[in-house]
Write a protein that holds these residues in place. Structure first.
Motif, mmCIF file in Angstrom:
data_model
loop_
_atom_site.group_PDB
_atom_site.id
_atom_site.type_symbol
_atom_site.label_atom_id
_atom_site.label_comp_id
_atom_site.label_asym_id
_atom_site.label_seq_id
_atom_site.Cartn_x
_atom_site.Cartn_y
_atom_site.Cartn_z
ATOM 1 N N LYS A 172 -51.238 49.258 -13.179
ATOM 2 C CA LYS A 172 -49.856 48.775 -13.181
ATOM 3 C C LYS A 172 -49.303 48.730 -11.759
ATOM 4 O O LYS A 172 -48.637 47.763 -11.382
ATOM 5 C CB LYS A 172 -48.977 49.639 -14.077
ATOM 6 C CG LYS A 172 -47.562 49.094 -14.227
ATOM 7 C CD LYS A 172 -46.766 49.898 -15.200
ATOM 8 C CE LYS A 172 -45.346 49.398 -15.378
ATOM 9 N NZ LYS A 172 -44.687 48.857 -14.226
ATOM 10 N N ARG A 173 -49.598 49.768 -10.969
ATOM 11 C CA ARG A 173 -49.144 49.771 -9.564
ATOM 12 C C ARG A 173 -49.746 48.596 -8.798
ATOM 13 O O ARG A 173 -49.052 47.914 -8.046
ATOM 14 C CB ARG A 173 -49.502 51.085 -8.877
ATOM 15 C CG ARG A 173 -48.533 52.212 -9.143
ATOM 16 C CD ARG A 173 -48.708 53.384 -8.183
ATOM 17 N NE ARG A 173 -50.082 53.831 -8.052
ATOM 18 C CZ ARG A 173 -50.691 54.741 -8.811
ATOM 19 N NH1 ARG A 173 -50.004 55.313 -9.797
ATOM 20 N NH2 ARG A 173 -51.935 55.090 -8.612
ATOM 21 N N ALA A 174 -51.046 48.356 -8.976
ATOM 22 C CA ALA A 174 -51.710 47.245 -8.280
ATOM 23 C C ALA A 174 -51.131 45.905 -8.738
ATOM 24 O O ALA A 174 -50.918 45.002 -7.919
ATOM 25 C CB ALA A 174 -53.212 47.289 -8.525
ATOM 26 N N LEU A 175 -50.878 45.786 -10.023
ATOM 27 C CA LEU A 175 -50.296 44.549 -10.550
ATOM 28 C C LEU A 175 -48.902 44.330 -9.971
ATOM 29 O O LEU A 175 -48.577 43.225 -9.523
ATOM 30 C CB LEU A 175 -50.234 44.605 -12.076
ATOM 31 C CG LEU A 175 -49.634 43.386 -12.759
ATOM 32 C CD1 LEU A 175 -50.558 42.182 -12.595
ATOM 33 C CD2 LEU A 175 -49.373 43.667 -14.229
ATOM 34 N N ASP A 176 -48.084 45.376 -9.961
ATOM 35 C CA ASP A 176 -46.724 45.260 -9.438
ATOM 36 C C ASP A 176 -46.716 44.964 -7.943
ATOM 37 O O ASP A 176 -45.869 44.212 -7.456
ATOM 38 C CB ASP A 176 -45.928 46.537 -9.722
ATOM 39 C CG ASP A 176 -45.644 46.742 -11.209
ATOM 40 O OD1 ASP A 176 -45.782 45.774 -11.990
ATOM 41 O OD2 ASP A 176 -45.298 47.881 -11.589
ATOM 42 N N ALA A 177 -47.663 45.558 -7.219
ATOM 43 C CA ALA A 177 -47.690 45.398 -5.761
ATOM 44 C C ALA A 177 -48.275 44.057 -5.326
ATOM 45 O O ALA A 177 -47.747 43.415 -4.410
ATOM 46 C CB ALA A 177 -48.484 46.533 -5.115
ATOM 47 N N SER A 178 -49.373 43.628 -5.973
ATOM 48 C CA SER A 178 -50.071 42.437 -5.462
ATOM 49 C C SER A 178 -50.472 41.436 -6.538
ATOM 50 O O SER A 178 -51.090 40.419 -6.222
ATOM 51 C CB SER A 178 -51.326 42.881 -4.710
ATOM 52 O OG SER A 178 -52.246 43.489 -5.607
ATOM 53 N N GLY A 179 -50.171 41.735 -7.788
ATOM 54 C CA GLY A 179 -50.578 40.852 -8.865
ATOM 55 C C GLY A 179 -52.046 40.979 -9.234
ATOM 56 O O GLY A 179 -52.562 40.190 -10.018
ATOM 57 N N GLN A 180 -52.706 41.995 -8.702
ATOM 58 C CA GLN A 180 -54.145 42.191 -8.926
ATOM 59 C C GLN A 180 -54.408 42.802 -10.299
ATOM 60 O O GLN A 180 -53.782 43.775 -10.698
ATOM 61 C CB GLN A 180 -54.712 43.103 -7.841
ATOM 62 C CG GLN A 180 -56.181 43.397 -8.004
ATOM 63 C CD GLN A 180 -56.669 44.398 -6.959
ATOM 64 O OE1 GLN A 180 -55.911 44.840 -6.110
ATOM 65 N NE2 GLN A 180 -57.928 44.749 -7.044
ATOM 66 N N LEU A 181 -55.385 42.223 -10.988
ATOM 67 C CA LEU A 181 -55.836 42.752 -12.273
ATOM 68 C C LEU A 181 -57.035 43.661 -12.048
ATOM 69 O O LEU A 181 -57.745 43.519 -11.044
ATOM 70 C CB LEU A 181 -56.218 41.611 -13.213
ATOM 71 C CG LEU A 181 -55.071 40.717 -13.686
ATOM 72 C CD1 LEU A 181 -55.610 39.547 -14.496
ATOM 73 C CD2 LEU A 181 -54.057 41.509 -14.496
ATOM 74 N N PRO A 182 -57.290 44.582 -12.958
ATOM 75 C CA PRO A 182 -58.452 45.478 -12.793
ATOM 76 C C PRO A 182 -59.769 44.710 -12.915
ATOM 77 O O PRO A 182 -59.836 43.666 -13.576
ATOM 78 C CB PRO A 182 -58.284 46.489 -13.927
ATOM 79 C CG PRO A 182 -57.392 45.830 -14.920
ATOM 80 C CD PRO A 182 -56.529 44.880 -14.168
ATOM 81 N N SER A 183 -60.797 45.270 -12.317
ATOM 82 C CA SER A 183 -62.122 44.662 -12.386
ATOM 83 C C SER A 183 -62.723 44.873 -13.780
ATOM 84 O O SER A 183 -62.310 45.765 -14.523
ATOM 85 C CB SER A 183 -63.044 45.276 -11.340
ATOM 86 O OG SER A 183 -63.338 46.617 -11.689
ATOM 87 N N GLU A 184 -63.736 44.063 -14.090
ATOM 88 C CA GLU A 184 -64.413 44.204 -15.380
ATOM 89 C C GLU A 184 -65.040 45.586 -15.527
ATOM 90 O O GLU A 184 -65.010 46.176 -16.602
ATOM 91 C CB GLU A 184 -65.480 43.116 -15.551
ATOM 92 C CG GLU A 184 -64.898 41.768 -15.873
ATOM 93 C CD GLU A 184 -65.961 40.760 -16.252
ATOM 94 O OE1 GLU A 184 -67.028 41.154 -16.775
ATOM 95 O OE2 GLU A 184 -65.703 39.566 -16.044
ATOM 96 N N GLY A 185 -65.613 46.098 -14.426
ATOM 97 C CA GLY A 185 -66.223 47.428 -14.462
ATOM 98 C C GLY A 185 -65.206 48.517 -14.748
ATOM 99 O O GLY A 185 -65.471 49.436 -15.536
ATOM 100 N N ALA A 186 -64.034 48.421 -14.118
ATOM 101 C CA ALA A 186 -62.983 49.421 -14.340
ATOM 102 C C ALA A 186 -62.478 49.369 -15.772
ATOM 103 O O ALA A 186 -62.214 50.406 -16.390
ATOM 104 C CB ALA A 186 -61.833 49.202 -13.361
#
Length: 148
Positions: free
Chosen positions: A105-119
């Motif tokens: 959620k922090r990464a999404l809010d900060a940069s719009g980045q989604l988690p990797s498939e592995g994560a």
């Protein structure tokens, strides 16, 4: 007896609610479905899951101290201790997904980045372990309630 029925009902309601939210997490935590809305929803579901887990613990403690069996009736059974151990295991298993959902959620809010498939796959495994511990706790509770 009314107090016992109320406490048992609240405890059962908390258990069923916990199952709903861990099942929702397991259903949503898939790489093929991951998008910004799912990341937001997983974080929200996990927060609710945490609140419900605390309510489950509190209703269990209420039954322990104010229930018909009393403290000695509960703590004298090895199955009670197994049930509590499994609850702690479930709680410990929930830490890694909680941290992952918050990080996502922090990464999404900060940069719009989604988690990797592995994560996503790794986090889903942890959620599934939690989801599989809960029925084992229920089975132990059934045997314990029947005096075994």
């Amino acid at each position: 007896m009314t107090l016992e029925a109320v406490l048992a009902s609240l405890h059962l309601l908390a258990i069923l609610t916990l199952v709903v939210f861990v099942t929702s997490q397991a259903a949503l935590c898939r790489s093929e479905w991951m998008n910004a809305a799912v990341v937001q929803r997983l974080a929200r579901l996990d927060a609710i899951y945490g609140i419900v887990a605390v309510l489950l613990l509190l209703t269990g403690l209420a039954r322990l101290f104010w229930g018909v069996k009393g403290l000695a009736g509960y703590t004298g059974s090895p199955l009670f201790h197994l049930k509590m151990t499994l609850f702690v295991v479930g709680a410990l298993l929930s830490i890694k997904p909680t941290l992952a959902f918050r990080r996502w959620k922090r990464a999404l809010d900060a940069s719009g980045q989604l988690p990797s498939e592995g994560a996503i796959a790794q986090t889903r495994r942890w959620v599934m372990w939690q989801a599989h511990v809960i029925p084992v706790i229920a089975v132990v509770a059934i045997f314990w309630a029947r005096g075994m």
